[in-house]
Design an enzyme around this catalytic site. Structure first.
Site, short mmCIF file in Angstrom:
data_model
loop_
_atom_site.label_atom_id
_atom_site.label_comp_id
_atom_site.label_asym_id
_atom_site.label_seq_id
_atom_site.Cartn_x
_atom_site.Cartn_y
_atom_site.Cartn_z
N ALA A 111 0.85 -1.19 0.00
CA ALA A 111 0.00 0.00 0.00
C ALA A 111 0.89 1.24 0.00
O ALA A 111 2.06 1.19 0.38
CB ALA A 111 -0.94 0.01 1.19
N PHE A 112 0.32 2.38 -0.40
CA PHE A 112 1.14 3.55 -0.67
C PHE A 112 1.79 4.15 0.57
O PHE A 112 2.78 4.87 0.47
CB PHE A 112 0.32 4.61 -1.43
N LYS A 113 1.25 3.85 1.76
CA LYS A 113 1.84 4.45 2.96
C LYS A 113 3.29 4.02 3.17
O LYS A 113 4.05 4.69 3.84
CB LYS A 113 0.98 4.14 4.18
N ASP A 114 3.66 2.89 2.55
CA ASP A 114 5.06 2.45 2.64
C ASP A 114 6.03 3.51 2.11
O ASP A 114 7.14 3.64 2.62
CB ASP A 114 5.26 1.17 1.81
N LEU A 117 6.45 5.81 5.06
CA LEU A 117 6.80 5.23 6.36
C LEU A 117 8.14 4.50 6.34
O LEU A 117 8.81 4.41 7.36
CB LEU A 117 5.68 4.31 6.86
#
Ligand SMILES: *Cc1c(COP(=O)(O)O)cnc(C)c1O
Length: 530
Positions: A111-114, A117
């Site tokens: 997912a794009f939050k990687d 993060l």
């Protein structure tokens, strides 16, 4: 470069302080003292740059070299994106003549939050290790304890961002048995000693209440200096500006986009972090059309762009709500759960720029900044007290110059997944990406013929199997295991878990944290948040 709070600019912080503090003590969000412009030769010089090359260039515009040297930044960036599966990190794929997707889901949790993060975890470690290396032999080490609640998505991205990091521990609470099996497995199969999964016998709200109670417990917080898992950290926004630039170059390099063509980015939006990064890219000078904000039924932003009212709960029956649901006093559960929000925390940053512009260029800059902070402080107070604020017409008009917003129902989301599956080339979109694709279709008739749309694809479809399976249930040729499930997810459910069952009781949660990180640990003076 220094940073100040949207609600009062008296204090200027370094990048390090900004990243470790997260939320400003006055409740505001940190923004840079100015938006840097691009070097004169950026388009020529950056043209063939990789994601990592661009990241170093862009980040160094916002971070003083005295804080993180060019070489150190290079190392941090390379390390952060070495965990991605795709060599381009965020590849651009063409779906039709005028529609592309920018795939942001090739990181460890799909997912794009990687994207943000992974970098944030390395920044935390870099700062803490540096602080501790300056300590004398008898002095206590500074440590960071990140605590958060998750219904699935954010928790795993945070865990993968912080796993194995020196001087950082992470505790993630999830409601036992109420997280999708894949997401639960993603979180609990991480074996690093600094990662702690707590399966709370309760709901997501219970988990969130427990985390809030921990933060409110001043004695406990003072002892452990807790950090929060949320998207208001400046480093997350900064990390996300990079792929807008990469898409600009990639569209021309790999897809031979004509010089005169203009990109329009379409962004599935919840807390306004991802689309805000696009706004910074635009303000820095990256050429692009209006940014498209795509929301699900939790449409506080779409309503703002309609009326200029920023209002927690819909006070009018929402037109276009094909699900027939009336306004309810709370978050609506949708097929795109990572965007189920009541307010968009990062929107406050945009409000600040709008308030600043409203002051007019005649005032001197110090007075303008002060007035913008006071205005935002007033607006956010109104939202807190009355649940709403109405901005002046001029402010709404300014917002409309850079953005359009669309609200997409669950029905439209599933229909869009079906329609892209059936088109050529066939594409299986996750429900969040589908919200973006649907919004792109609604906006495109109003665009100039030279406009090409880039929809940000924020998750791999396997992560949201329920919506994808529901949308494509009637397709005889569709086979989830064969068409969607990535190699990495196979066997994941059988792998060994590290998770601790905890009763729905704050003292029990505290006891677990004490057990792992107790013993009078030192703390980061400023606190921190993910
Ligand atoms: C978090 C998330 C979003 C929303 O991003 P914001 O920055 O909060 O607007 C969209 N899609 C997915 C899959 C997400 O995890």
């Amino acid at each position: 470069m220094r940073y100040f709070s949207t609600r009062g600019a008296e204090q200027l912080l370094s990048f390090e302080e900004t990243v470790l503090t997260g939320l400003a003590p006055n409740g505001g969000l940190y923004i840079p003292e100015r938006i840097p412009s691009l070097p004169a030769d950026w388009e020529e010089r950056w043209r063939d740059y990789s994601f990592q090359d661009l990241s170093v260039e862009i980040l160094s515009l916002y971070i003083s070299p005295s804080e993180i040297s060019h070489d150190e930044l290079r190392t941090l960036v390379d390390k952060s994106y070495s965990t991605f599966r795709h060599p381009e990190i965020s590849p651009l794929k063409q779906l039709s003549d005028k529609t592309y997707v920018l795939e942001l889901f090739h990181g460890p949790t799909f997912a794009f939050k990687d994207v943000a993060l992974q970098l944030l975890g390395n920044l935390f470690e870099f700062f803490l290790v540096r602080r501790n290396s300056r300590k004398g032999p008898g002095e206590k080490r500074e440590k960071l304890t990140v605590v958060g609640a998750t219904s699935g998505d954010t928790g795993s991205a945070a865990i993968y961002g912080l796993r194995g990091k020196a001087d950082v521990s992470i505790f993630i609470l999830h409601p036992k048995g109420r997280v999708s099996p894949i997401q639960e497995a993603q979180m609990t199969t991480v074996a690093d000693a600094n990662v702690h999964n707590l399966a709370v016998r309760g709901t997501f709200d219970d988990c969130q209440d427990a985390v809030k109670a921990l933060f409110a417990d001043t004695a406990f917080n003072a002892r452990h200096r807790l950090g929060a898992v949320n998207s208001i950290n400046w480093a997350r926004i900064l990390a996300q500006t990079v792929y807008y630039f990469l898409a600009h170059f990639h569209a021309r390099r790999a897809h031979q986009l004509p010089q005169g063509a203009q990109l329009q980015f379409v962004v599935p939006t919840g807390n306004f972090g991802d689309v805000l990064a696009g706004y910074y890219a635009k303000r820095m000078g990256l050429p692009m059309g209006k940014l498209v904000i795509a929301t699900n039924a939790n449409d506080i932003l779409a309503r703002f762009w309609r009326s200029g009212a920023y209002e927690k709960v819909d006070s009018a029956p929402s037109p276009g709500a094909s699900d027939g649901k009336q306004a309810v006093a709370g978050v609506r559960e949708t097929q795109s759960p990572a965007m189920d929000i009541l307010v968009s925390s990062n929107f406050e940053r945009l409000l600040w720029y709008l308030a600043y512009e409203e002051q007019g260029a005649s005032a001197d800059d110090v007075a303008r900044v002060r007035a913008a902070c006071a205005t935002v402080d007033g607006w956010m107070r109104a939202v807190k007290v009355d649940g709403r604020v109405q901005v002046p017409t001029a402010v709404l008009e300014a917002a409309r110059r850079d953005f359009v917003a669309e609200r997409i129902s669950d029905e439209q989301t599933l229909e869009t997944i079906r329609s892209y599956y059936g088109s050529s080339p066939s594409y299986i979109a996750d429900p969040h990406t589908a919200v973006g694709l649907c919004a792109a279709g609604l906006v495109s008739p109003h665009n100039a013929p030279s406009t090409v749309q880039v929809v940000l694809s924020t998750a791999h479809p396997a992560k949201f199997s329920e919506a994808v399976t529901r949308a494509l249930a009637g397709e005889p040729s569709f086979d989830f295991a064969q068409d969607v499930l990535p190699e990495e997810f196979r066997g994941l459910l059988e792998r060994e878990r590290r998770v601790e069952d905890v009763p729905n009781d704050i003292e029990a949660v505290k006891a677990v944290i004490e057990r792992y990180v107790g013993d009078g640990r030192a703390a980061v003076e400023k606190g921190a948040s993910v």
